[in-house]
Enzyme design. Structure first.
Site, PDB file in Angstrom:
ATOM      1  N   ASN A   6     -18.867 -39.774 -33.724  1.00  0.00           N
ATOM      2  CA  ASN A   6     -18.562 -38.357 -33.466  1.00  0.00           C
ATOM      3  C   ASN A   6     -18.106 -37.683 -34.755  1.00  0.00           C
ATOM      4  O   ASN A   6     -18.050 -38.313 -35.805  1.00  0.00           O
ATOM      5  CB  ASN A   6     -17.502 -38.238 -32.363  1.00  0.00           C
ATOM      6  N   ALA A  60      -7.027 -40.594 -32.791  1.00  0.00           N
ATOM      7  CA  ALA A  60      -8.408 -40.994 -33.079  1.00  0.00           C
ATOM      8  C   ALA A  60      -9.343 -40.539 -31.972  1.00  0.00           C
ATOM      9  O   ALA A  60      -8.951 -40.426 -30.808  1.00  0.00           O
ATOM     10  CB  ALA A  60      -8.478 -42.509 -33.220  1.00  0.00           C
ATOM     11  N   ASP A  98     -15.702 -43.962 -26.125  1.00  0.00           N
ATOM     12  CA  ASP A  98     -15.348 -44.467 -24.792  1.00  0.00           C
ATOM     13  C   ASP A  98     -16.191 -45.679 -24.421  1.00  0.00           C
ATOM     14  O   ASP A  98     -15.779 -46.510 -23.628  1.00  0.00           O
ATOM     15  CB  ASP A  98     -15.530 -43.361 -23.752  1.00  0.00           C
ATOM     16  N   LYS A 100     -32.701 -54.798 -37.095  1.00  0.00           N
ATOM     17  CA  LYS A 100     -33.076 -53.388 -36.898  1.00  0.00           C
ATOM     18  C   LYS A 100     -34.126 -53.290 -35.786  1.00  0.00           C
ATOM     19  O   LYS A 100     -35.126 -54.029 -35.798  1.00  0.00           O
ATOM     20  CB  LYS A 100     -33.639 -52.832 -38.212  1.00  0.00           C
ATOM     21  N   ASP A 160      -9.161 -48.680 -23.447  1.00  0.00           N
ATOM     22  CA  ASP A 160      -8.484 -47.428 -23.800  1.00  0.00           C
ATOM     23  C   ASP A 160      -7.187 -47.794 -24.531  1.00  0.00           C
ATOM     24  O   ASP A 160      -6.253 -48.333 -23.926  1.00  0.00           O
ATOM     25  CB  ASP A 160      -8.196 -46.606 -22.535  1.00  0.00           C
ATOM     26  N   ILE A 161      -7.176 -47.489 -25.832  1.00  0.00           N
ATOM     27  CA  ILE A 161      -6.041 -47.919 -26.673  1.00  0.00           C
ATOM     28  C   ILE A 161      -4.745 -47.227 -26.237  1.00  0.00           C
ATOM     29  O   ILE A 161      -3.700 -47.857 -26.076  1.00  0.00           O
ATOM     30  CB  ILE A 161      -6.342 -47.604 -28.161  1.00  0.00           C
ATOM     31  N   PHE A 175      -3.712 -37.477 -27.771  1.00  0.00           N
ATOM     32  CA  PHE A 175      -4.364 -36.186 -28.008  1.00  0.00           C
ATOM     33  C   PHE A 175      -5.365 -35.973 -26.883  1.00  0.00           C
ATOM     34  O   PHE A 175      -5.866 -36.944 -26.300  1.00  0.00           O
ATOM     35  CB  PHE A 175      -5.089 -36.188 -29.354  1.00  0.00           C
ATOM     36  N   LYS A 200      -4.868 -36.114 -18.344  1.00  0.00           N
ATOM     37  CA  LYS A 200      -4.827 -37.272 -19.275  1.00  0.00           C
ATOM     38  C   LYS A 200      -3.393 -37.760 -19.462  1.00  0.00           C
ATOM     39  O   LYS A 200      -3.144 -38.958 -19.552  1.00  0.00           O
ATOM     40  CB  LYS A 200      -5.428 -36.880 -20.626  1.00  0.00           C
ATOM     41  N   LYS A 259      -3.034 -41.540 -18.447  1.00  0.00           N
ATOM     42  CA  LYS A 259      -2.858 -42.493 -19.560  1.00  0.00           C
ATOM     43  C   LYS A 259      -1.390 -42.859 -19.763  1.00  0.00           C
ATOM     44  O   LYS A 259      -1.053 -43.571 -20.697  1.00  0.00           O
ATOM     45  CB  LYS A 259      -3.471 -41.927 -20.832  1.00  0.00           C
TER      46      LYS A 259
HETATM   47  O1  PMT Z   1     -10.199 -36.029 -37.062  1.00  0.00           O
HETATM   48  P1  PMT Z   1     -10.225 -34.521 -37.216  1.00  0.00           P
HETATM   49  O2  PMT Z   1     -11.539 -34.016 -37.756  1.00  0.00           O
HETATM   50  O3  PMT Z   1      -9.046 -34.015 -37.984  1.00  0.00           O
HETATM   51  O4  PMT Z   1     -10.133 -33.890 -35.744  1.00  0.00           O
HETATM   52  C1  PMT Z   1      -8.970 -34.047 -34.993  1.00  0.00           C
HETATM   53  C2  PMT Z   1      -9.293 -34.412 -33.539  1.00  0.00           C
HETATM   54  C3  PMT Z   1     -10.013 -33.252 -32.884  1.00  0.00           C
HETATM   55  C4  PMT Z   1     -10.159 -35.674 -33.470  1.00  0.00           C
HETATM   56  C5  PMT Z   1      -7.905 -34.695 -32.858  1.00  0.00           C
HETATM   57  O5  PMT Z   1      -7.123 -33.544 -32.934  1.00  0.00           O
HETATM   58  C6  PMT Z   1      -8.090 -35.111 -31.400  1.00  0.00           C
HETATM   59  O6  PMT Z   1      -8.216 -34.318 -30.490  1.00  0.00           O
HETATM   60  N1  PMT Z   1      -8.087 -36.440 -31.169  1.00  0.00           N
HETATM   61  C7  PMT Z   1      -8.410 -37.055 -29.852  1.00  0.00           C
HETATM   62  C8  PMT Z   1      -9.898 -37.158 -29.702  1.00  0.00           C
HETATM   63  C9  PMT Z   1     -10.320 -37.770 -28.388  1.00  0.00           C
HETATM   64  O7  PMT Z   1     -11.094 -38.669 -28.389  1.00  0.00           O
HETATM   65  O8  PMT Z   1      -9.742 -37.256 -27.311  1.00  0.00           O
HETATM   66  P2  PMT Z   1     -10.018 -37.721 -25.783  1.00  0.00           P
HETATM   67  O9  PMT Z   1      -9.584 -36.551 -24.986  1.00  0.00           O
HETATM   68  O10 PMT Z   1     -11.406 -38.219 -25.601  1.00  0.00           O
HETATM   69  O11 PMT Z   1      -9.040 -38.943 -25.594  1.00  0.00           O
HETATM   70  C10 PMT Z   1      -7.727 -38.812 -25.087  1.00  0.00           C
HETATM   71  C11 PMT Z   1      -6.795 -39.751 -25.806  1.00  0.00           C
HETATM   72  O12 PMT Z   1      -7.133 -41.103 -25.542  1.00  0.00           O
HETATM   73  C12 PMT Z   1      -6.769 -39.621 -27.323  1.00  0.00           C
HETATM   74  O13 PMT Z   1      -5.436 -39.770 -27.730  1.00  0.00           O
HETATM   75  C13 PMT Z   1      -7.614 -40.797 -27.803  1.00  0.00           C
HETATM   76  O14 PMT Z   1      -7.190 -41.248 -29.085  1.00  0.00           O
HETATM   77  C14 PMT Z   1      -7.281 -41.825 -26.732  1.00  0.00           C
HETATM   78  N2  PMT Z   1      -8.328 -42.833 -26.512  1.00  0.00           N
HETATM   79  C15 PMT Z   1      -9.539 -42.501 -25.973  1.00  0.00           C
HETATM   80  C16 PMT Z   1     -10.477 -43.478 -25.707  1.00  0.00           C
HETATM   81  C17 PMT Z   1     -10.151 -44.821 -26.028  1.00  0.00           C
HETATM   82  N3  PMT Z   1     -11.049 -45.798 -25.803  1.00  0.00           N
HETATM   83  N4  PMT Z   1      -8.972 -45.132 -26.582  1.00  0.00           N
HETATM   84  C18 PMT Z   1      -8.062 -44.171 -26.817  1.00  0.00           C
HETATM   85  O15 PMT Z   1      -6.975 -44.465 -27.343  1.00  0.00           O
END
Ligand code: PMT
Length: 403
Positions: free
Chosen positions: A207, A271, A275, A284, A301-302, A320, A334, A338
């Site tokens: 992404n 991060a 997913d 390849k 999911d971390i 986030f 969330k 979470k």
């Molecule tokens: O990196 P930049 O270019 O500065 O951009 C910043 C950002 C937009 C990436 C950042 O501000 C942000 O929103 N980060 C979360 C991105 C995200 O994947 O969000 P989500 O809504 O899909 O996930 C929710 C939360 O679960 C997040 O805290 C994510 O880190 C966490 N997660 C999600 C999936 C997973 N397998 N493990 C996780 O820990």
């Protein structure tokens, strides 16, 4: 151990007020050393500053004997913080261009400590575009301004330019010292950036995350004295070498590294973790077929893992939420699903904020429907505000548990 403050006094009529500040700090058991600029000596004498600070006073000149005893590097390392008060337009402009022309300038340039600036000048000088440009440069470089305040100025004019009161300056720096002392005992982990899920040795799903938001948060935590580990996916950032950084590629690597990093007091998951992962093909993939199928498998999911960790759950877990619509509603969901303590929601449908941009605009949602917005600003500024809120949370909880 005593806290130590280095005060740089420059030439303004407000300099005489600094004697009260020094007296208050010394009586609060803080060790104070002062440097007087050449023009500061027109307003306060080295003798009065020495007798109130109960310490040697330095003058703004390179003196070989003094350099041998306490050079500009040692003096800047000695201090827990540096305060420039009153700060003239001239010293502000010298620092903004990175001048190394005298003792004061070299100390500031060599410093690895927080520097506070309490300006004092005529209103027009303060409002001048050039001064404001310098102020913005310094703010971006982590200098913290205390004031100036508004009121009648020494020159008889009225407006912004008065040095903040001694009480105000004392409040800000004492608070900083308290937080700094407190944060030395804290540990944090931050995830940032994208992850890559490889399909075959040369192709992957990922992404647009640049890692900047998470990196800035880790940097601010580190600068606040918190032992911080940044676990970051592939990125092109120029990162501070002093930070503890672990570079990972896939979501699974990020997950394993996070597990290894527990326990911590604070976990912030910024991060954009994939997913779903893919079972990587060893070679390849050839384009013989019209259609190929890629099977995706849900990644761990971390954030959820850290939040639900019974034994090693951090005291504060912040996630986030990257949303494109119904931002608050989805972010609240969330927060609940979470099990984190705060969720920081941002709108990733906008090009000017969120993914791969220099700025962001966020809403922090806490349990009990508490909303806290941080307006659009540089990602480093967003990180400063967030880290301040985190420290306040810890300080308040600490005080509550003491009461
Ligand atoms: O990196 P930049 O270019 O500065 O951009 C910043 C950002 C937009 C990436 C950042 O501000 C942000 O929103 N980060 C979360 C991105 C995200 O994947 O969000 P989500 O809504 O899909 O996930 C929710 C939360 O679960 C997040 O805290 C994510 O880190 C966490 N997660 C999600 C999936 C997973 N397998 N493990 C996780 O820990």
């Amino acid at each position: 151990m005593k806290n130590k403050i280095l005060i740089i006094i420059t030439g303004s009529i407000a300099a005489y007020k600094i004697l009260d500040l020094i007296r208050n700090l010394v009586s609060s058991n803080i060790e104070v050393k002062c440097i007087l600029s050449k023009s500061a000596k027109d307003f306060v004498t080295p003798l009065s500053v020495a007798s109130i600070s109960k310490n040697k006073v330095y003058e703004n000149k390179f003196d070989l004997n003094e350099e041998a005893e306490m050079d500009h590097i040692s003096l800047s390392r000695w201090a827990d913080l540096i305060l420039i008060a009153p700060a003239t337009a001239n010293i502000i402009s010298e620092i903004a261009v990175g001048s190394a022309k005298d003792f004061i300038n070299t100390i500031l340039l060599a410093s690895n400590k927080k520097i506070f600036i309490a300006p004092a000048m005529n209103v027009k000088m303060w409002e001048n575009d050039l001064t404001q440009k310098n102020v913005q440069i310094l703010k971006k470089n982590n200098y913290q301004f205390i004031g100036p305040s508004s009121g009648e100025l020494a020159c008889g004019e009225y407006g912004e330019g008065r040095m903040s009161s001694v009480n105000e300056i004392e409040f800000v720096i004492s608070n900083y010292l308290k937080k700094n002392q407190f944060s030395k005992n804290l540990t944090a982990l931050v995830t940032a950036g994208p992850t890559r899920e490889y399909i075959d040795p040369v192709r992957y799903i990922s992404n647009e995350s640049s890692g900047k938001q998470g990196y800035e948060i880790a940097k601010k935590l580190f600068q606040s004295g918190i032992k911080t580990k940044l676990i970051i996916g592939p990125n092109h950032l120029q990162m501070d070498e002093n930070l503890d950084i672990v570079k990972v590629t896939s979501a699974n690597e990020m997950f394993e590294e996070c597990k290894r990093s527990l326990p911590v007091d604070i976990a912030i998951c910024a991060a954009a973790v994939a997913d779903y992962g893919i079972e990587k093909q060893p070679h390849k993939i050839k384009k013989n077929e019209n259609e190929i199928e890629i099977k995706l498998k849900k990644n761990n999911d971390i954030l959820e893992y850290i939040s639900k960790h019974n034994k090693f759950r951090p005291k504060l877990v912040i996630g986030f939420a990257a949303e494109t619509n119904n931002i608050k509603e989805y972010a609240e969901r969330k927060l609940l699903n979470k099990h984190c303590d705060w969720i920081v929601a941002n709108d990733v449908s906008r090009k000017d904020i969120g993914f791969n941009s220099l700025e962001n605009e966020v809403v922090i949602i806490k349990k009990n429907n508490i909303y806290d917005s941080i307006p659009k600003a540089d990602k480093s500024e967003i990180a400063s505000v967030l880290v301040s809120k985190i420290l306040n949370e810890f300080l308040n909880n600490d005080q509550r548990s003491l009461n």
